[in-house]
Design a protein around this motif. Structure first.
Motif, PDB file in Angstrom:
ATOM      1  N   THR A 115       0.938  -1.141   0.035  1.00 43.48           N
ATOM      2  CA  THR A 115      -0.053  -0.080   0.025  1.00 43.48           C
ATOM      3  C   THR A 115       0.906   1.120  -0.066  1.00 43.48           C
ATOM      4  O   THR A 115       2.250   1.073   0.298  1.00 43.48           O
ATOM      5  N   ASP A 116       0.305   2.597  -0.521  1.00 44.34           N
ATOM      6  CA  ASP A 116       1.103   3.740  -0.607  1.00 44.34           C
ATOM      7  C   ASP A 116       1.251   3.826   0.870  1.00 44.34           C
ATOM      8  O   ASP A 116       2.572   4.437   1.098  1.00 44.34           O
ATOM      9  N   GLU A 117       0.701   3.854   2.048  1.00 46.54           N
ATOM     10  CA  GLU A 117       1.029   4.100   3.391  1.00 46.54           C
ATOM     11  C   GLU A 117       2.401   3.221   3.797  1.00 46.54           C
ATOM     12  O   GLU A 117       3.061   3.830   4.258  1.00 46.54           O
ATOM     13  N   ARG A 118       2.273   2.191   3.669  1.00 47.58           N
ATOM     14  CA  ARG A 118       3.275   1.103   4.054  1.00 47.58           C
ATOM     15  C   ARG A 118       4.509   1.326   3.156  1.00 47.58           C
ATOM     16  O   ARG A 118       5.727   1.396   3.683  1.00 47.58           O
ATOM     17  N   GLN A 120       5.727   4.172   2.711  1.00 48.31           N
ATOM     18  CA  GLN A 120       6.336   5.420   3.295  1.00 48.31           C
ATOM     19  C   GLN A 120       7.373   4.712   4.238  1.00 48.31           C
ATOM     20  O   GLN A 120       8.262   5.395   4.847  1.00 48.31           O
TER      21      GLN A 120
END
Length: 286
Positions: A115-118, A120
């Motif tokens: 995911t985009d959040e992970r 980061q």
């Protein structure tokens, strides 16, 4: 006497030099070790789940089995580590990013959706499996589409985004039962306390493939979301990401990937997607 002493000393120096040269000639991949993964020399620590049949399971005899385990073992082999040099470490979902940051493990293969959040916090190799949110139902169930869950009893774990997705967008009148583990959900489905269980289809297929459940359950095949499973690596370790990607590509090309899918999910009639292309993330429909 003085000449003999000098000669002996020279011999010692020469021996040490030869020993150092021999050690320097070891071509084993250095993606693990006490300095990078917390493991001892010649071993590698890999994060997996211990409680997901078909994916990552620690068996009573202390051995490990599952698709993620097979992927991790294959990758480690390509990095220069035989199976007996692998130390599998239980890595729960909430601690995956921290385990990589601390160097507890070199990489993680544990139903780790990219995911985009992970991204980061960690880097990802892969994806190596495209899974989907789905329903597990009894083989004689009449549930054929998401809206059929309205008025039905649905089970998932506390905090599950899968159950929330069903209630918010698919079947708002489904009666949600929250428990602490998917094992409890499967038991509830078996005894008729619930009508369906929801989470990733790969996880559901793993449970359904257990000997005691063969022939009793089936996947609804609804594909309610896209889950791109990746191999998590410490942020900034691009060299390891590149090596793992090459290993994953080889696993697909030599047939080992499909063999692992069939062995771990086959009994549940899991209709898996084709092996995803490295670096290609399949987004959810907007």
């Amino acid at each position: 006497m003085k000449l003999r002493k000098v000669t002996a000393a020279s011999a010692v120096v020469l021996a040490l030099a030869l020993s150092a040269t021999a050690c320097g000639g070891d071509k084993k991949d250095d993606t693990s070790g006490s300095s990078s993964s917390g493991g001892g020399g010649g071993t590698i620590k890999i994060g997996i789940k211990y409680d997901q049949p078909g994916l990552g399971l620690k068996k009573p005899d202390g051995t490990f089995a599952g698709f993620d385990v097979d992927v991790a073992t294959y990758v480690a082999k390509q990095l220069g580590y035989d199976a007996d040099k692998i130390e599998f470490v239980e890595t729960k979902s909430a601690d995956r990013e921290n385990a990589l940051a601390r160097g507890d493990v070199k990489f993680i293969a544990a139903t780790y959706s990219i995911t985009d959040e992970r991204k980061q916090k960690v880097d990802f190799a892969g994806p190596y499996l495209l899974a989907h949110q789905d329903l597990l139902i009894k083989t004689d169930s009449t549930i054929a589409k998401g809206t059929d869950l309205n008025g039905k009893k649905l089970c998932s774990v506390t905090g599950s985004t899968s159950a929330q997705n069903v209630q918010k967008t698919i079947a708002p009148d489904a009666k949600l039962k929250k428990v602490s583990s998917y094992s409890e959900c499967i038991a509830a489905l078996q005894n008729g306390a619930v009508d369906a269980v929801t989470t990733d289809d790969s996880i559901l297929a793993g449970f359904a493939s257990q000997d005691q459940y063969k022939g009793k359950f089936k996947l609804a095949g609804l594909k309610l979301s896209n889950e791109n499973y990746g191999v998590g690596v410490k942020k900034g370790d691009s060299a390891t990401v590149d090596k793992i990607n090459k290993a994953l590509e080889k696993m697909v090309s030599d047939g080992s990937w499909q063999k692992a899918v069939d062995a771990n999910f086959g009994p549940a009639n899991y209709k898996n997607e084709q092996a995803p292309k490295i670096g290609v993330i399949v987004p959810n429909a907007s």
